[in-house]
Scaffold this active site. Structure first.
Site, PDB file in Angstrom:
ATOM      1  N   HIS A 309       0.858  -1.188   0.000  1.00 54.30           N
ATOM      2  CA  HIS A 309       0.000   0.000   0.000  1.00 54.30           C
ATOM      3  C   HIS A 309       0.891   1.234   0.000  1.00 54.30           C
ATOM      4  O   HIS A 309       1.824   1.343   0.801  1.00 54.30           O
ATOM      5  CB  HIS A 309      -0.920   0.014   1.219  1.00 54.30           C
ATOM      6  CG  HIS A 309      -2.049   0.990   1.101  1.00 54.30           C
ATOM      7  ND1 HIS A 309      -1.872   2.358   1.134  1.00 54.30           N
ATOM      8  CD2 HIS A 309      -3.386   0.797   0.914  1.00 54.30           C
ATOM      9  CE1 HIS A 309      -3.039   2.960   1.002  1.00 54.30           C
ATOM     10  NE2 HIS A 309      -3.976   2.041   0.864  1.00 54.30           N
ATOM     11  N   ASP A 357      -7.608  -5.095   0.754  1.00 55.19           N
ATOM     12  CA  ASP A 357      -8.288  -5.958  -0.217  1.00 55.19           C
ATOM     13  C   ASP A 357      -8.072  -7.427   0.101  1.00 55.19           C
ATOM     14  O   ASP A 357      -9.015  -8.230   0.090  1.00 55.19           O
ATOM     15  CB  ASP A 357      -7.803  -5.635  -1.632  1.00 55.19           C
ATOM     16  CG  ASP A 357      -8.058  -4.196  -2.017  1.00 55.19           C
ATOM     17  OD1 ASP A 357      -9.223  -3.779  -1.973  1.00 55.19           O
ATOM     18  OD2 ASP A 357      -7.096  -3.481  -2.337  1.00 55.19           O
TER      19      ASP A 357
END
Length: 411
Positions: A309, A357
């Site tokens: 990320h 996710d």
């Protein structure tokens, strides 16, 4: 050229790119820059060629650094981004999730700045969505049927152009519930019909989502869904939130702003990234060898969906909490075991940590929810943040209209 000339300091790299040090670190986590430790434990240095390349891209008309995890482009009092996760109106999202605060209460906090006690009662008069079933064939992704439902309901609401705060919030509560009810479209036939009926009768968004998805309303299941929705509720100016704000800046009605957010969320680099993680889970189930899958991906030079990320180089704290939640659902968590093994294999190989996710798919599997539920829950949760930003944008009266740098066509 000696080694020192291959690299520049963080201060010099920031100056050349016109960004703050925090933005520089984000570029490194995304692989846009390469850094190396200085001699004798000095601060890290940055490869000069990467810095010059990024700088040249900006001069040639490439995307401004401000639009790539760069400098802030507008003021907002909704969510502060920290390495410990987002803070909603000054309250840690992770703390709210751990404390079991209801999703509806967190939504109200984002909208008003006040955290209600208990679970607020939202309107429960969701329209019958069954007639839309013919337009939502089996296998439709949540983004498709969510957009279908919102677009179908908009013309039935003549008051949707009232942009006063109370009027917008009335629609926000009903629309978020409707998104949760429409998760039943992930099923087919009788299961879809039963899901729609049960969800319309349920009260509380977590219970609505569980009913729509066919999950027994066990306390642990509802607590896990509430926790996921709270962690998903907002993440500052992500792609979908910015899209919703742009629409709101033109005074598009709340339905249109919601559609803008849903459209952006549908992309595989945003909310639909969970679908790529689902495909990875199928691969892991087929091979049964997480370590081999990691090495094969590495050999082919492929990025692994659901890992890494840009804002959290040390790992997404929201993902850590969701994975912890999913593991706590044992023995029912066995369906998520291949993904847990893959997380450990990635960590052993020195690869990036899982993001929201991957964690959301693990939770979906652990709860026994249908495939596609992760992306659907993402939309339900993030809608709370969209409406917070839509309200804030309406209040500014500012039209968001960035400028482009014109460049001559090549060739």
């Amino acid at each position: 050229m000696d080694d020192d000339q291959h690299y520049v300091s963080a201060r010099e790299a920031s100056r050349l790119l016109g960004v703050k040090p925090a933005t520089l670190y984000a570029y490194v986590s995304r692989g846009l820059l390469e850094s190396a430790p200085g001699e004798g434990g000095r601060a890290r240095r940055y490869r000069r060629t990467d810095v010059e390349r990024l700088r040249a891209e900006g001069r040639r008309g490439g995307t401004s650094p401000a639009l790539r995890w760069g400098e802030p482009v507008l003021d907002s009092g909704i969510t502060a981004m920290t390495q410990e996760g987002p803070a909603y109106r000054g309250r840690s999202a992770l703390a709210l999730a751990r404390e079991g605060v209801a999703f509806e209460a967190v939504a109200e906090l984002l909208w008003t700045g006040v955290l209600p006690e208990g679970r607020p009662e939202w309107p429960a008069d969701t329209p019958d969505l069954a007639p839309l079933g013919a337009l939502a064939p089996t296998g439709s992704p949540p983004a498709a049927f969510h957009a279908l439902v919102v677009a179908a309901l908009a013309p039935r609401d003549p008051g949707r152009f009232d942009l006063r705060g109370d009027a917008v919030l009335e629609r926000a509560r009903r629309l978020i519930r409707t998104l949760a009810v429409s998760l039943a479209f992930l099923h087919e036939g009788g299961a879809r019909t039963r899901g729609l009926r049960a969800a319309r009768a349920a009260r509380g968004i977590a219970l609505v989502a569980a009913a729509a998805l066919g999950a027994p309303p066990r306390p642990r299941t509802l607590a896990a869904l509430d926790r996921a929705l709270v962690l998903l509720a907002d993440h500052e100016l992500n792609v979908s939130t910015f899209a919703a704000r742009v629409a709101a800046s033109a005074h598009a009605d709340p339905y249109a702003a919601l559609l803008a957010g849903l459209a952006a969320l549908s992309g595989p680099r945003h909310g639909a990234a969970s679908d790529r993680v689902e495909a990875l889970l199928l691969e892991l189930e087929a091979t049964g060898d997480a370590e081999r899958v990691v090495h094969e991906r590495e050999r082919r030079g492929e990025l692994v969906p659901g890992f890494g990320h840009a804002f959290y180089p040390g790992g997404d704290p929201r993902a850590k909490l969701l994975l912890e939640t999913a593991r706590g659902l044992a023995p029912r968590a066995s369906a998520a075991a291949p993904l847990f093994a893959f997380v450990e294999a990635m960590r052993a190989a020195g690869k990036p940590e899982p993001n929201i996710d991957a964690a959301l798919v693990a939770l979906r599997a652990a709860l026994g929810l249908p495939r596609g539920a992760a992306a659907g829950l993402f939309a339900v949760g993030r809608a709370a943040g969209w409406f917070a930003h839509v309200l804030e944008q309406y209040s500014t009266g500012v039209l968001l209209r960035p400028r482009a740098r014109y460049v001559l066509p090549r060739g």
